[in-house]
Design a protein around this motif. Sequence first.
Motif, PDB file in Angstrom:
ATOM      1  N   GLY A  24      44.449  -9.284  17.600  1.00 55.95           N
ATOM      2  CA  GLY A  24      44.201  -7.755  17.654  1.00 55.95           C
ATOM      3  C   GLY A  24      42.865  -7.462  17.277  1.00 55.95           C
ATOM      4  N   GLU A  25      42.566  -6.164  17.646  1.00 57.62           N
ATOM      5  CA  GLU A  25      41.376  -5.549  17.341  1.00 57.62           C
ATOM      6  C   GLU A  25      40.991  -5.172  15.967  1.00 57.62           C
ATOM      7  OE1 GLU A  25      39.198  -1.283  18.443  1.00 57.62           O
ATOM      8  OE2 GLU A  25      40.872  -1.875  19.629  1.00 57.62           O
ATOM      9  N   ARG A  26      39.990  -5.421  15.547  1.00 61.49           N
ATOM     10  CA  ARG A  26      39.639  -5.279  14.190  1.00 61.49           C
ATOM     11  C   ARG A  26      38.707  -4.157  13.890  1.00 61.49           C
ATOM     12  NH1 ARG A  26      37.380 -10.182  10.422  1.00 61.49           N
ATOM     13  NH2 ARG A  26      37.258  -9.078   8.496  1.00 61.49           N
ATOM     14  N   LEU A  27      38.983  -3.418  12.728  1.00 60.62           N
ATOM     15  CA  LEU A  27      38.221  -2.325  12.112  1.00 60.62           C
ATOM     16  C   LEU A  27      37.819  -2.856  10.869  1.00 60.62           C
ATOM     17  CD1 LEU A  27      36.788   0.655  12.170  1.00 60.62           C
ATOM     18  CD2 LEU A  27      38.980   1.285  11.449  1.00 60.62           C
ATOM     19  N   LYS A  28      36.502  -2.783  10.528  1.00 56.26           N
ATOM     20  CA  LYS A  28      36.172  -3.384   8.875  1.00 56.26           C
ATOM     21  C   LYS A  28      35.899  -1.847   8.299  1.00 56.26           C
ATOM     22  CE  LYS A  28      34.281  -7.793  10.143  1.00 56.26           C
ATOM     23  NZ  LYS A  28      33.034  -8.598  10.111  1.00 56.26           N
ATOM     24  N   LEU A  29      36.705  -1.679   7.283  1.00 58.18           N
ATOM     25  CA  LEU A  29      36.319  -0.246   6.365  1.00 58.18           C
ATOM     26  C   LEU A  29      35.244  -0.757   5.444  1.00 58.18           C
ATOM     27  CD1 LEU A  29      40.223   0.594   5.174  1.00 58.18           C
ATOM     28  CD2 LEU A  29      38.787   1.386   7.268  1.00 58.18           C
ATOM     29  N   THR A  30      34.447   0.602   5.480  1.00 64.18           N
ATOM     30  CA  THR A  30      33.276   0.389   4.674  1.00 64.18           C
ATOM     31  C   THR A  30      33.261   1.912   4.039  1.00 64.18           C
ATOM     32  OG1 THR A  30      31.895   1.082   6.649  1.00 64.18           O
ATOM     33  CG2 THR A  30      31.808  -1.210   6.056  1.00 64.18           C
ATOM     34  N   VAL A  31      32.414   1.700   2.896  1.00 62.83           N
ATOM     35  CA  VAL A  31      31.995   2.828   2.064  1.00 62.83           C
ATOM     36  C   VAL A  31      30.496   2.801   1.893  1.00 62.83           C
ATOM     37  CG1 VAL A  31      34.199   2.870   0.962  1.00 62.83           C
ATOM     38  CG2 VAL A  31      32.564   1.641  -0.170  1.00 62.83           C
ATOM     39  N   ALA A  32      29.804   3.993   1.422  1.00 62.59           N
ATOM     40  CA  ALA A  32      28.549   3.936   1.080  1.00 62.59           C
ATOM     41  C   ALA A  32      28.329   2.654   0.266  1.00 62.59           C
ATOM     42  CB  ALA A  32      28.175   5.266   0.385  1.00 62.59           C
ATOM     43  N   PRO A  33      27.045   2.320   0.464  1.00 64.16           N
ATOM     44  CA  PRO A  33      26.658   0.950  -0.516  1.00 64.16           C
ATOM     45  C   PRO A  33      26.837   1.248  -2.063  1.00 64.16           C
ATOM     46  CG  PRO A  33      24.913   1.259   1.443  1.00 64.16           C
ATOM     47  CD  PRO A  33      26.033   2.527   1.130  1.00 64.16           C
TER      48      PRO A  33
END
Length: 161
Positions: A29-38
Amino acid sequence: MAPKVLIVDYSWSQTTAQLATVIQQVTGGERLKLTVAPDTFPTDMYATSDVAKQQLATGHLPALTATLPSLANVDLILVGGPVWSGQVATPVRSFLQQLVDFKGTVAPFYTDAGTPGGYEADFASLVPQATVKPGLGLTASEVAHAKSAVTTWWQGLVAAK
């Protein structure tokens, strides 16, 4: 024909990210890594838990810095995150709020310290419009040898379609 899979994951300590990597290898599958402000969460696990509890109490979930791709051709979204106090981590909750129009199939995967609590029920309650399949939960020590568990889980998801 194999389903089009999107793997979406948030990982505070990189344990869930390790599991997501194995899932991507098994599913393709394609992957999306969720990120938030540091500066969203502290580096201390207990302080992070306090921040997350405050976010839940106030309803102010963290903003995601990752952009959601089009879901038009996605058959299945595998959504991963850590278990925080028996619940879905707040960045994952932020993502699930974006799925309000997604009426497809989702399945959770998660990492925990041995006490997942009501994680899967909490997850399902956040996407009532979607079809929610059984999840895969592993502890940090199990992630290092996750391929067999992931393969079995994936085969069950594909067979259920």
